[in-house]
Enzyme design. Structure first.
Site, PDB file in Angstrom:
ATOM      1  N   GLU A  93       1.150  -1.394   0.025  1.00  0.00           N
ATOM      2  CA  GLU A  93      -0.282  -0.203  -0.032  1.00  0.00           C
ATOM      3  C   GLU A  93       0.942   1.179   0.179  1.00  0.00           C
ATOM      4  O   GLU A  93       1.830   1.057   0.717  1.00  0.00           O
ATOM      5  CB  GLU A  93      -0.902   0.255   1.198  1.00  0.00           C
ATOM      6  CG  GLU A  93      -1.987   1.779   1.492  1.00  0.00           C
ATOM      7  CD  GLU A  93      -2.494   1.079   2.749  1.00  0.00           C
ATOM      8  OE1 GLU A  93      -3.597   1.650   2.298  1.00  0.00           O
ATOM      9  OE2 GLU A  93      -1.766   0.471   3.236  1.00  0.00           O
ATOM     10  N   LYS A 132      -9.630   2.532  -2.632  1.00  0.00           N
ATOM     11  CA  LYS A 132     -10.439   1.792  -1.359  1.00  0.00           C
ATOM     12  C   LYS A 132     -11.768   2.773  -1.009  1.00  0.00           C
ATOM     13  O   LYS A 132     -11.926   3.883  -1.262  1.00  0.00           O
ATOM     14  CB  LYS A 132      -8.919   2.374  -0.422  1.00  0.00           C
ATOM     15  CG  LYS A 132     -10.026   1.767   1.001  1.00  0.00           C
ATOM     16  CD  LYS A 132      -8.296   2.479   1.667  1.00  0.00           C
ATOM     17  CE  LYS A 132      -8.759   1.149   3.340  1.00  0.00           C
ATOM     18  NZ  LYS A 132      -7.595   1.569   4.161  1.00  0.00           N
ATOM     19  N   CYS A 162      -5.090  -2.731   2.911  1.00  0.00           N
ATOM     20  CA  CYS A 162      -5.062  -2.472   4.216  1.00  0.00           C
ATOM     21  C   CYS A 162      -6.609  -3.589   5.391  1.00  0.00           C
ATOM     22  O   CYS A 162      -6.550  -4.281   5.083  1.00  0.00           O
ATOM     23  CB  CYS A 162      -5.542  -1.039   4.832  1.00  0.00           C
ATOM     24  SG  CYS A 162      -4.659  -0.522   6.254  1.00  0.00           S
TER      25      CYS A 162
END
Length: 540
Positions: A296, A360, A413
């Protein structure tokens, strides 16, 4: 003449006397046993640590007397202190993120370390209240406790965007044998059975055949789950997807250096050099690799604004390689949002051209955005990423087509911790992709807990998972949750291997997870209220 009491009888008497504790002694004991129960979570993985916690919780709830309001208030207090101890010990590591830039965020550390457990404990308080509302004598009260705490944990995973971290079922997720049951009942089912089974030894304090049979039944169910898990591991064959050769690069870059813009060229050069190293699996380095994965937020810059980056990558990557990396993306914000920044996964070819993006969707509160963003920024408070205005979120979770590797579910994440929400709309993907940056938390328990939750998603969905973490733990995981290849936390290195194939049959938990949970809760509710029905029948 009275028969002399045995040591076992004296111990039972002392434990049963816990029901009569009140005031600070009751609160302190609830907090302590909750803290001990936290040892069931990674990296310790001592699932029996929840046994004294749940058993003492049952005894303390037994001692809530008086009118209904008084009983419920006492139960809520017991549940809150139990939850506060549990979350304080299992989540203290969150404070490490506030020390990365201690001069800016250090003053918030006490609030983070204490306020988050205090807030999460409100759900445990609710669970204890629900349980006490259904409370009775004997084994039925364990069903009430399982009902109350499972409902409250499910709510914790969904209310205010949700935070299902370290829900009780993860106590079983560190055993390859026991974690297989997630394919049947999912994490919420594991949570239900963790409460029900691990609280059952409290019944031994009151001798009797029924209580002994109930405890024996709980032990047999747990042993049966382990046996079934062993059979599943031994008989399920998992092959590899032909032609896919994966390399995960774990740079182990410290958080305070990861976003250093003045080091952007050095960081990218280090990434490329590490990615090209030969290894036993790939003696020719990248010449043997088809899919290279970086973690990430790999770039300390906006990719499109640095044309030299594409040139450097084109010079370093052989034509056979597809690069998948986490990176901040700059674009027009979606309707209703204001930030032009997105935390994304980007697919690039060997010439450095961006082929596809996946933004995301589930952002981290206070990490990637602030509730009441404009107001809090106006008084000088920032989110940990220090991006002015925070990030915008993607609209929906979309599948990510990766050349040569098929359709993946892109999870940035902590998106991977949300059970039942990791599969994108449209055709079912062939694998799960999780890129993360756990450098915020150093070598604390946090990265270990995150990794175990990611593994469990693979079991629930029957899909392999590839995980790229900046400081670890990176891994290739098969659809049974087994680690095919992996790294250690805090090391610089590479994870090489093939892409495991998904299971041919979608697990029951992935198909009917919500229905199964509802069924378990209805069953628990029926068992909990059965003694009340019996009383009504006898009175009639």
């Amino acid at each position: 003449m009275l028969a002399p009491s045995t040591p076992a009888a004296r111990l039972r008497g002392r434990l049963l006397a816990l029901r009569f504790l009140s005031g600070w002694r009751r609160r302190l004991l609830a907090c302590l046993v909750g803290a001990v129960g936290a040892l069931a979570m990674p990296p310790f993985g001592l699932w029996p640590a929840l046994v004294p916690g749940f058993c003492v919780l049952v005894l303390l709830l037994d001692g809530c007397r008086g009118g209904l309001g008084r009983r419920l208030a006492a139960a809520a207090g017991i549940g809150w202190w139990f939850g506060f101890g549990y979350f304080l010990v299992s989540l203290w590591w969150i404070g490490a993120a506030f020390l990365v830039e201690a001069d800016v965020f250090g003053w918030l550390l006490p609030f983070a370390v204490l306020a988050m457990p205090a807030g999460l404990a409100l759900f445990t308080a609710l669970g204890a209240m629900l349980a006490k509302l259904l409370w009775s004598k004997g084994a039925a009260r364990l069903a009430a406790l399982a009902f109350g705490l499972t409902v409250s944990e499910w709510l914790r995973g969904h209310v205010l965007t949700g935070f299902p971290w370290n829900t009780f079922g993860y106590a079983f997720a560190q055993s390859d044998l026991l974690m297989q049951s997630a394919a049947l009942v999912g994490i919420w089912g594991l949570t239900f059975f963790a409460v029900l089974l691990l609280s059952s030894p409290v019944l031994l304090l009151v001798p009797g055949r029924r209580n002994l049979a109930a405890v024996a039944g709980a032990a047999l169910l747990l042993a049966g789950a382990a046996g079934w898990g062993g059979w599943r591991l031994a008989t399920t064959q998992v092959g590899a997807v032909p032609g896919v050769h994966i390399r995960v690069m774990q740079p182990n870059l410290p958080q305070d250096k990861k976003f250093a813009y003045d080091r952007r060229r050095e960081i990218l050069a280090d990434y490329l050099a590490l990615s090209a190293r030969p290894s036993p699996a790939y003696p020719s380095g990248l010449a043997d690799v088809t899919l290279l994965i970086w973690p990430e937020s790999a770039f300390p810059f906006i990719y499109e604004r640095e044309p030299w980056a594409a040139a450097d990558m084109a010079a370093a990557l052989p034509p056979n390689v597809t690069l998948v990396t986490g990176a901040v993306r700059y674009d027009l914000p979606p309707p209703g949002q204001h930030s032009p920044f997105f935390n994304a996964i980007r697919v690039m070819d060997a010439r450095g051209r961006v082929l596809r993006n996946a933004d995301k969707v589930h952002l981290v509160p206070f990490g990637e955005y602030l509730p009441f963003q404009s107001f809090l920024e106006s008084i000088g408070i920032e989110q940990l990423t220090r991006v002015r205005g925070g990030f915008s979120s993607g609209g929906t979770l979309d599948g990510l087509e990766v050349p040569g590797a098929g359709r993946a579910a892109p999870l940035v994440c902590y998106e991977v911790i949300f059970s039942g929400k990791v599969i994108p709309e449209g055709p079912r993907p062939g694998w799960l992709l999780n890129v993360t940056n756990d450098a915020w938390f150093g070598t604390t328990p946090g990265p270990y807990q995150h990794f175990v939750q990611a593994r469990l998603r693979a079991v629930e969905e029957g899909l392999p998972l590839v995980r790229a973490a900046n400081t670890g733990i990176s891994a290739i995981i098969d659809p049974l949750g087994r680690i095919v290849a992996g790294s250690r936390l805090g090391e610089t290195g590479l994870v090489d291997g093939g892409l495991p194939q998904p299971l041919e049959t979608v697990p029951i938990s992935a198909r009917f997870g919500g229905t199964l949970l509802a069924g378990l809760l209805i069953l628990a509710l029926m068992l909990a209220v059965a003694p009340f029905r019996g009383c009504i029948t006898r009175k009639g």
